[in-house]
Design a protein around this motif. Structure first.
Motif, PDB file in Angstrom:
ATOM      1  N   TYR A 207      37.371  40.181  27.794  1.00 32.14           N
ATOM      2  CA  TYR A 207      37.845  39.282  28.854  1.00 32.14           C
ATOM      3  C   TYR A 207      36.842  38.156  29.079  1.00 32.14           C
ATOM      4  CZ  TYR A 207      41.160  42.857  30.683  1.00 32.14           C
ATOM      5  OH  TYR A 207      42.168  43.777  30.864  1.00 32.14           O
ATOM      6  N   LEU A 208      37.356  36.945  29.148  1.00 37.32           N
ATOM      7  CA  LEU A 208      36.593  35.850  29.742  1.00 37.32           C
ATOM      8  C   LEU A 208      37.181  35.713  31.130  1.00 37.32           C
ATOM      9  CD1 LEU A 208      34.416  33.726  29.179  1.00 37.32           C
ATOM     10  CD2 LEU A 208      36.222  32.132  28.568  1.00 37.32           C
ATOM     11  N   PHE A 209      36.419  36.142  32.137  1.00 39.74           N
ATOM     12  CA  PHE A 209      36.981  36.396  33.462  1.00 39.74           C
ATOM     13  C   PHE A 209      36.481  35.345  34.449  1.00 39.74           C
ATOM     14  CE2 PHE A 209      37.841  38.650  37.356  1.00 39.74           C
ATOM     15  CZ  PHE A 209      38.922  39.449  37.065  1.00 39.74           C
ATOM     16  N   VAL A 210      37.292  34.325  34.650  1.00 37.19           N
ATOM     17  CA  VAL A 210      36.928  33.235  35.550  1.00 37.19           C
ATOM     18  C   VAL A 210      37.168  33.656  36.990  1.00 37.19           C
ATOM     19  CG1 VAL A 210      37.605  30.926  36.324  1.00 37.19           C
ATOM     20  CG2 VAL A 210      37.403  31.417  33.870  1.00 37.19           C
ATOM     21  N   CYS A 211      36.163  33.477  37.849  1.00 34.08           N
ATOM     22  CA  CYS A 211      36.269  33.985  39.207  1.00 34.08           C
ATOM     23  C   CYS A 211      35.287  33.248  40.104  1.00 34.08           C
ATOM     24  CB  CYS A 211      35.923  35.480  39.177  1.00 34.08           C
ATOM     25  SG  CYS A 211      36.294  36.343  40.681  1.00 34.08           S
ATOM     26  N   HIS A 212      35.713  32.826  41.295  1.00 34.93           N
ATOM     27  CA  HIS A 212      34.748  32.172  42.178  1.00 34.93           C
ATOM     28  C   HIS A 212      34.108  33.174  43.126  1.00 34.93           C
ATOM     29  CE1 HIS A 212      38.284  32.134  44.791  1.00 34.93           C
ATOM     30  NE2 HIS A 212      37.415  32.206  45.764  1.00 34.93           N
ATOM     31  N   ASP A 213      34.628  34.407  43.123  1.00 34.57           N
ATOM     32  CA  ASP A 213      34.200  35.403  44.089  1.00 34.57           C
ATOM     33  C   ASP A 213      33.354  36.484  43.409  1.00 34.57           C
ATOM     34  OD1 ASP A 213      33.914  37.240  46.051  1.00 34.57           O
ATOM     35  OD2 ASP A 213      36.042  37.387  46.555  1.00 34.57           O
TER      36      ASP A 213
END
Ligand SMILES: Nc1ncnc2c1ncn2[C@@H]1O[C@H](COP(=O)(O)OP(=O)(O)OP(=O)(O)O)[C@@H](O)[C@H]1O
Ligand SMILES: [Mg+2]
Length: 280
Positions: A207-213
């Motif tokens: 996974y390339l897991f984009v997340c701001h949190d």
């Protein structure tokens, strides 16, 4: 060699034009970003809004063409691939978006949404496709009674499960997840996050897991890449980023996590939920 190798990726967008339509203003959305992602690994890309996270995710799949840099997937150059080859490569690299309402066609049934990639990429007949749709929906915790339903009849959590099933249809090696739980009710976030983690383990997905949190990624990410204003600020193993961040910016992101309760809730929920439980 890693499954995904990204080197010196950059992208600017024009933001203003003069009265002749010439471009006069530029946003450097991504500047000189490099990283690798191994098979079966989860790399979280974190940073505040506008940091360039989504742009990186989209450039990896070439949904946005970079200005410069290289993307190598499974040993093959993604950016120079011819259209037919790129289409083939995209079987192995999928994407899940933030808003399942806009990523699924409202006129397609759940079964059609999940099997559409099979029509495009395989010559399986209708019966075989339906069987595969049933298996996939089962895997993401959605019962067979939903096969003939339309997106409007499903909750946000259920829709995201359908979007995940669709992403799994062609047995990908990597999924770019762009804020996959941000648009969901807080009550179902942990369930969908745990589903993604269980699927990753079971299927060996990267996974390339984009997340701001940052609070959300501790349970799923092996490594973290911190971005600010289009550039990489810091990268490291998740445990190290949490316990001993090197950069002030990372410390500030960690300090912005309201309190440890949401994280412990994710941990606890993980022992309760499995893909076969009632969908959120
Ligand atoms: N198509 C576009 N045209 C012009 N500017 C864009 C475009 N896409 C992104 N940008 C700009 O590039 C920068 C990075 O945007 P991006 O969407 O990658 O950030 P992000 O980290 O994903 O933010 P968010 O957390 O809000 O989703 C922002 O300044 C944004 O305004
Ligand atoms: Mg984004």
């Amino acid at each position: 060699m890693s499954l995904l190798e990204v080197a010196n990726l950059s992208k600017s967008f024009s933001t203003r034009r003069d009265f002749l339509g010439r471009r006069t203003g530029w946003t450097h959305a991504v500047h000189d970003v490099s990283f690798t992602l191994d098979a079966g690994e989860c790399l979280a890309v974190v940073g505040e809004s506008g940091a360039g996270k989504s742009t990186v995710g989209r450039m990896v799949l070439r949904l946005i063409e970079p200005d410069s840099g290289t993307v190598t997937f499974d040993g093959e150059n993604v950016l120079s691939a011819k259209p037919h080859r790129l289409r083939e490569m995209r079987r192995a690299m999928q994407m899940i978006f933030q808003d399942p309402h806009s990523s699924l066609d409202p006129r397609m049934t759940v079964a059609d949404a999940v099997t559409e990639p099979l029509i495009v990429h395989t010559d399986l007949d209708r019966t075989a496709r339906q069987r595969r749709a049933g298996e996939l929906l089962d895997k993401v915790g959605i019962g067979p009674r939903y096969l003939g339903r339309y997106p409007a009849e499903l909750s946000g959590g259920q829709l995201q499960r359908v979007a995940i099933a669709r992403a799994l249809t062609l047995d990908p090696k990597m999924i770019v997840c762009d804020e996959p739980v941000a648009a969901l009710d807080v009550s179902v976030r942990a369930q969908v996050l745990n589903l993604l983690r269980d699927l990753q383990e079971e299927l060996g997905l990267a996974y390339l897991f984009v997340c701001h949190d940052l609070a959300l990624i501790e349970v799923i990410a092996d490594r973290v890449l911190v971005m600010k204003s289009g550039e990489v600020v810091e990268t490291g193993f998740t445990t190290q980023i949490y316990s001993d961040p090197e950069e002030d910016y990372t410390r500030a992101l960690l300090a912005a996590i309201p309190d440890p309760i949401p994280r412990s809730r994710v941990f606890r929920a993980s022992s309760l939920s499995s893909p076969t439980r009632s969908p959120g």
